[in-house]
Design a protein around this motif. Structure first.
Motif, PDB file in Angstrom:
ATOM      1  N   SER A 196       0.829  -1.216   0.000  1.00 57.08           N
ATOM      2  CA  SER A 196       0.000   0.000   0.000  1.00 57.08           C
ATOM      3  C   SER A 196       0.859   1.260   0.000  1.00 57.08           C
ATOM      4  O   SER A 196       1.033   1.904   1.039  1.00 57.08           O
ATOM      5  CB  SER A 196      -0.924  -0.024   1.229  1.00 57.08           C
ATOM      6  N   THR A 212       0.403   4.388  -0.930  1.00 56.08           N
ATOM      7  CA  THR A 212      -0.149   5.649  -0.409  1.00 56.08           C
ATOM      8  C   THR A 212      -1.156   5.425   0.723  1.00 56.08           C
ATOM      9  O   THR A 212      -1.887   6.344   1.107  1.00 56.08           O
ATOM     10  CB  THR A 212      -0.754   6.536  -1.536  1.00 56.08           C
ATOM     11  N   THR A 219      -5.060   1.200   0.784  1.00 53.99           N
ATOM     12  CA  THR A 219      -5.304  -0.250   0.925  1.00 53.99           C
ATOM     13  C   THR A 219      -5.106  -0.649   2.390  1.00 53.99           C
ATOM     14  O   THR A 219      -5.892  -1.416   2.955  1.00 53.99           O
ATOM     15  CB  THR A 219      -4.329  -1.053   0.037  1.00 53.99           C
TER      16      THR A 219
HETATM   17  C1  LIG Z   1       0.349   3.286 -11.750  1.00 55.90           C
HETATM   18  C2  LIG Z   1      -1.054   3.395 -11.204  1.00 55.90           C
HETATM   19  C3  LIG Z   1      -2.103   2.849 -11.908  1.00 55.90           C
HETATM   20  C4  LIG Z   1      -3.419   2.938 -11.395  1.00 55.90           C
HETATM   21  N1  LIG Z   1      -4.453   2.348 -12.105  1.00 55.90           N
HETATM   22  C5  LIG Z   1      -5.726   2.436 -11.622  1.00 55.90           C
HETATM   23  C6  LIG Z   1      -6.812   1.830 -12.319  1.00 55.90           C
HETATM   24  O1  LIG Z   1      -6.647   1.127 -13.310  1.00 55.90           O
HETATM   25  N2  LIG Z   1      -8.078   2.029 -11.843  1.00 55.90           N
HETATM   26  C7  LIG Z   1      -8.324   2.805 -10.739  1.00 55.90           C
HETATM   27  O2  LIG Z   1      -9.490   3.004 -10.412  1.00 55.90           O
HETATM   28  N3  LIG Z   1      -7.290   3.326 -10.005  1.00 55.90           N
HETATM   29  C8  LIG Z   1      -6.025   3.160 -10.420  1.00 55.90           C
HETATM   30  N4  LIG Z   1      -4.961   3.686  -9.692  1.00 55.90           N
HETATM   31  C9  LIG Z   1      -5.251   4.306  -8.383  1.00 55.90           C
HETATM   32  C10 LIG Z   1      -4.996   3.354  -7.220  1.00 55.90           C
HETATM   33  O3  LIG Z   1      -5.518   2.072  -7.472  1.00 55.90           O
HETATM   34  C11 LIG Z   1      -5.672   3.899  -5.943  1.00 55.90           C
HETATM   35  O4  LIG Z   1      -5.278   5.214  -5.723  1.00 55.90           O
HETATM   36  C12 LIG Z   1      -5.373   3.052  -4.729  1.00 55.90           C
HETATM   37  O5  LIG Z   1      -6.294   3.448  -3.731  1.00 55.90           O
HETATM   38  C13 LIG Z   1      -3.943   3.238  -4.222  1.00 55.90           C
HETATM   39  O6  LIG Z   1      -3.695   2.344  -3.172  1.00 55.90           O
HETATM   40  P1  LIG Z   1      -2.598   2.623  -2.022  1.00 55.90           P
HETATM   41  O7  LIG Z   1      -3.048   3.890  -1.315  1.00 55.90           O
HETATM   42  O8  LIG Z   1      -2.715   1.442  -1.146  1.00 55.90           O
HETATM   43  O9  LIG Z   1      -1.274   2.823  -2.677  1.00 55.90           O
HETATM   44  C14 LIG Z   1      -3.665   3.602 -10.167  1.00 55.90           C
HETATM   45  C15 LIG Z   1      -2.581   4.160  -9.460  1.00 55.90           C
HETATM   46  C16 LIG Z   1      -1.290   4.050  -9.965  1.00 55.90           C
HETATM   47  C17 LIG Z   1      -0.145   4.614  -9.163  1.00 55.90           C
END
Ligand SMILES: Cc1cc2nc3c(=O)[nH]c(=O)nc-3n(C[C@H](O)[C@H](O)[C@H](O)COP(=O)(O)O)c2cc1C
Length: 266
Positions: free
Chosen positions: A12, A14, A17
């Motif tokens: 996670s 950011t 998750t």
């Molecule tokens: C490289 C990248 C690709 C992503 N692709 C998608 C996507 O296909 N669909 C979506 O809804 N969010 C997408 N996101 C957003 C992340 O899934 C979302 O911000 C998630 O909550 C981040 O989780 P974390 O806070 O645990 O890192 C993407 C983010 C990144 C960095």
């Protein structure tokens, strides 16, 4: 069936998750035997594995798939035949094949998937001028995550054993969408704002940032574009300035305004 402990394992960058997984864990209501933050490069394989432990596996969605780095780190776990709850967090666009990929991976690792959920987290590329699901998971999402945990605990209690449970089915299709990183370069540092505190170095899950005499330097070949350093910089000095990525953020901010709610599968 009898369960007496929870194991939480998540990647996670950011933190969205992680918050969802933690709240599902609270809803499950068992003692947390192990909490594995696989975002940290040094996080090693899990020690605790048993059929009485329910494992919550969480990862974000990148381009409709699991991040390749998350898959590599989740592969350090062993299911020992125990139940798993699968969680993906996505940025209010779509999760496409990510939950199915996590379900398949869990089976490959020896878990028995019993429930899955797709939850919304603030998009990694969300910024004040291009907000995409800002502030999520919010209080409503947290309530949904805890309720999901409670419902899963009730399901486990009702099950005679895992072998006779109907196999979990989640949305997604085969073959999975093609995975891949954007070709745009990684984040830059605004020298005038940077205090050289090294927070970006610590935040990076793949050791792509190093601190040099003139400030942080990003190894674009290692960077997974996760935005951990951007969101983790206390001075707002880390940002993406590439026109390609800024255009994506602008488009998502315009097209992903409608609130999506968590979806769960049992
Ligand atoms: C490289 C990248 C690709 C992503 N692709 C998608 C996507 O296909 N669909 C979506 O809804 N969010 C997408 N996101 C957003 C992340 O899934 C979302 O911000 C998630 O909550 C981040 O989780 P974390 O806070 O645990 O890192 C993407 C983010 C990144 C960095």
């Amino acid at each position: 069936m009898r369960c007496d402990a929870t194991r939480l394992a998540f990647f996670s960058p950011t933190g969205t998750t992680r918050r969802i997984v933690d709240n599902i864990g609270l809803g499950l209501g068992f003692a947390v035997a192990e909490r594995l933050d696989l975002t940290r490069p040094e996080c090693l394989a899990a020690a605790h594995a048993s059929r009485e432990t329910v494992t919550v596996l969480g990862a974000p969605v990148y381009a409709g798939r699991l991040p390749a780095e998350a898959v590599r780190r989740l592969k350090r776990l062993h299911g020992a035949g125990g139940p798993a709850v699968l969680v993906v967090a996505y940025g209010n666009r779509a999760y496409e094949d990510a939950l199915l990929e996590l379900c398949d991976l869990a089976r490959e690792l020896g878990f028995t998937p019993v429930a899955g959920g797709a939850f919304v987290g603030e998009h990694s590329y969300s910024a004040p001028e291009t907000p995409i699901a800002p502030g999520r998971p919010d209080a409503r999402d947290v309530r949904a995550a805890r309720e999901f945990g409670r419902v899963v605990a009730a399901k486990l209690e009702r099950l005679a054993d895992l072998e006779t449970a109907a196999p979990l089915r989640v949305p997604g299709s085969l073959p999975y969408r093609e995975a891949g990183l954007s070709a745009d370069p990684g984040p830059i540092t605004v020298a005038a704002l940077c205090q050289a505190c090294g927070q970006c170095v610590t935040a990076c899950p793949v050791a792509a940032v190093r601190l040099e005499a003139d400030g942080p330097v990003t190894d674009a070949a290692r960077c997974i574009r996760c935005c951990a350093c951007v969101k983790g910089c206390p001075e707002g000095a880390r940002l993406f300035d590439h026109p390609g990525l800024l255009a994506v953020a602008k488009r998502l901010a315009a097209t992903c305004r409608e609130r999506r709610e968590p979806e769960t599968f049992l």
